[in-house]
Design a protein around this motif. Structure first.
Motif, PDB file in Angstrom:
ATOM      1  N   UNK A  35      67.178  47.571  81.828  1.00 17.94           N
ATOM      2  CA  UNK A  35      67.838  47.567  80.515  1.00 17.94           C
ATOM      3  C   UNK A  35      67.464  48.828  79.744  1.00 17.94           C
ATOM      4  N   UNK A  36      68.476  49.499  79.192  1.00 12.25           N
ATOM      5  CA  UNK A  36      68.233  50.681  78.366  1.00 12.25           C
ATOM      6  C   UNK A  36      68.290  50.316  76.879  1.00 12.25           C
ATOM      7  N   UNK A  37      68.996  49.244  76.542  1.00 13.11           N
ATOM      8  CA  UNK A  37      69.096  48.757  75.164  1.00 13.11           C
ATOM      9  C   UNK A  37      69.416  47.267  75.208  1.00 13.11           C
ATOM     10  N   UNK A  38      68.770  46.512  74.339  1.00 10.56           N
ATOM     11  CA  UNK A  38      69.026  45.076  74.235  1.00 10.56           C
ATOM     12  C   UNK A  38      69.608  44.798  72.853  1.00 10.56           C
ATOM     13  N   UNK A  39      70.675  44.018  72.823  1.00  6.20           N
ATOM     14  CA  UNK A  39      71.295  43.625  71.560  1.00  6.20           C
ATOM     15  C   UNK A  39      71.166  42.117  71.429  1.00  6.20           C
ATOM     16  N   UNK A  40      70.576  41.677  70.320  1.00  9.48           N
ATOM     17  CA  UNK A  40      70.365  40.257  70.050  1.00  9.48           C
ATOM     18  C   UNK A  40      71.209  39.875  68.843  1.00  9.48           C
ATOM     19  N   UNK A  41      71.931  38.786  68.954  1.00 12.97           N
ATOM     20  CA  UNK A  41      72.735  38.294  67.837  1.00 12.97           C
ATOM     21  C   UNK A  41      71.837  37.858  66.692  1.00 12.97           C
ATOM     22  N   UNK A  42      72.291  38.085  65.475  1.00 13.14           N
ATOM     23  CA  UNK A  42      71.548  37.631  64.304  1.00 13.14           C
ATOM     24  C   UNK A  42      71.544  36.109  64.209  1.00 13.14           C
ATOM     25  N   UNK A  43      72.477  35.458  64.890  1.00 13.71           N
ATOM     26  CA  UNK A  43      72.554  33.997  64.892  1.00 13.71           C
ATOM     27  C   UNK A  43      71.654  33.362  65.939  1.00 13.71           C
ATOM     28  N   UNK A  44      70.982  34.155  66.750  1.00 13.03           N
ATOM     29  CA  UNK A  44      70.119  33.620  67.804  1.00 13.03           C
ATOM     30  C   UNK A  44      69.000  32.797  67.190  1.00 13.03           C
ATOM     31  N   UNK A  45      68.512  31.822  67.936  1.00 12.86           N
ATOM     32  CA  UNK A  45      67.398  31.010  67.438  1.00 12.86           C
ATOM     33  C   UNK A  45      66.153  31.875  67.299  1.00 12.86           C
ATOM     34  N   UNK A  46      65.247  31.442  66.466  1.00 14.64           N
ATOM     35  CA  UNK A  46      64.012  32.204  66.245  1.00 14.64           C
ATOM     36  C   UNK A  46      63.221  32.343  67.546  1.00 14.64           C
ATOM     37  N   UNK A  47      63.230  31.302  68.376  1.00 15.50           N
ATOM     38  CA  UNK A  47      62.522  31.352  69.655  1.00 15.50           C
ATOM     39  C   UNK A  47      63.115  32.419  70.566  1.00 15.50           C
ATOM     40  N   UNK A  48      64.421  32.469  70.637  1.00 14.01           N
ATOM     41  CA  UNK A  48      65.090  33.468  71.467  1.00 14.01           C
ATOM     42  C   UNK A  48      64.806  34.869  70.955  1.00 14.01           C
ATOM     43  N   UNK A  49      64.932  35.059  69.644  1.00 10.33           N
ATOM     44  CA  UNK A  49      64.642  36.379  69.067  1.00 10.33           C
ATOM     45  C   UNK A  49      63.223  36.811  69.396  1.00 10.33           C
ATOM     46  N   UNK A  50      62.268  35.890  69.209  1.00 12.39           N
ATOM     47  CA  UNK A  50      60.867  36.220  69.450  1.00 12.39           C
ATOM     48  C   UNK A  50      60.618  36.534  70.924  1.00 12.39           C
ATOM     49  N   UNK A  51      61.153  35.717  71.822  1.00 12.58           N
ATOM     50  CA  UNK A  51      60.953  35.925  73.256  1.00 12.58           C
ATOM     51  C   UNK A  51      61.499  37.274  73.695  1.00 12.58           C
ATOM     52  N   UNK A  52      62.727  37.559  73.326  1.00 15.60           N
ATOM     53  CA  UNK A  52      63.382  38.794  73.765  1.00 15.60           C
ATOM     54  C   UNK A  52      62.741  40.025  73.126  1.00 15.60           C
ATOM     55  N   UNK A  53      62.474  39.963  71.829  1.00 21.09           N
ATOM     56  CA  UNK A  53      61.884  41.135  71.174  1.00 21.09           C
ATOM     57  C   UNK A  53      60.460  41.398  71.662  1.00 21.09           C
ATOM     58  N   UNK A  54      59.694  40.335  71.956  1.00 23.19           N
ATOM     59  CA  UNK A  54      58.354  40.539  72.510  1.00 23.19           C
ATOM     60  C   UNK A  54      58.416  41.197  73.883  1.00 23.19           C
ATOM     61  N   UNK A  55      59.372  40.786  74.711  1.00 17.80           N
ATOM     62  CA  UNK A  55      59.544  41.424  76.026  1.00 17.80           C
ATOM     63  C   UNK A  55      59.924  42.885  75.854  1.00 17.80           C
ATOM     64  N   UNK A  56      60.803  43.157  74.907  1.00 16.25           N
ATOM     65  CA  UNK A  56      61.212  44.542  74.654  1.00 16.25           C
ATOM     66  C   UNK A  56      60.016  45.387  74.222  1.00 16.25           C
TER      67      UNK A  56
END
Length: 101
Positions: A35-56
């Motif tokens: 992955x060169x860039x990850x885009x997360x929806x603002x509507x994503x659950x807090x758990x999803x946002x946290x999981x993905x952003x921590x991996x990033x």
């Protein structure tokens, strides 16, 4: 205006086969450093946002919070999508610049 251009570029990236969607698939792409860039929806659950952003953060992959699930899905010609990964570095750079403006 710039967000609309970024979404158009996202559609181009999808047609080129350079976009993956879905939390599990995106996390695999991050871990494999595809992955060169990850885009997360603002509507994503807090758990999803946290999981993905921590991996990033862990793998030093840039990410952006952008738009609604339906808008992201429409941009790539699919149903609502929460998380997208762009695998092409040049397209990711351009889309990131457009989303920052």
């Amino acid at each position: 205006m710039k967000v609309k251009q970024a979404l158009n570029m996202l559609g181009l990236a999808m047609r080129a086969g350079k976009v993956t969607a879905g939390e599990g698939t995106v996390i695999q792409n991050i871990q494999k450093r595809q992955a060169a860039l990850v885009i997360v929806s603002e509507e994503a659950s807090e758990r999803t946002k946290k999981t993905v952003t921590n991996k990033c953060h862990s793998y030093d992959i840039p990410y952006r919070l952008c738009g609604e699930k339906a808008v992201l899905g429409h941009a790539i010609g699919k149903g609502p999508r929460t998380v997208l990964a762009i695998k092409d570095k040049n397209l990711a750079t351009k889309i990131g610049q457009l989303l920052d403006e």
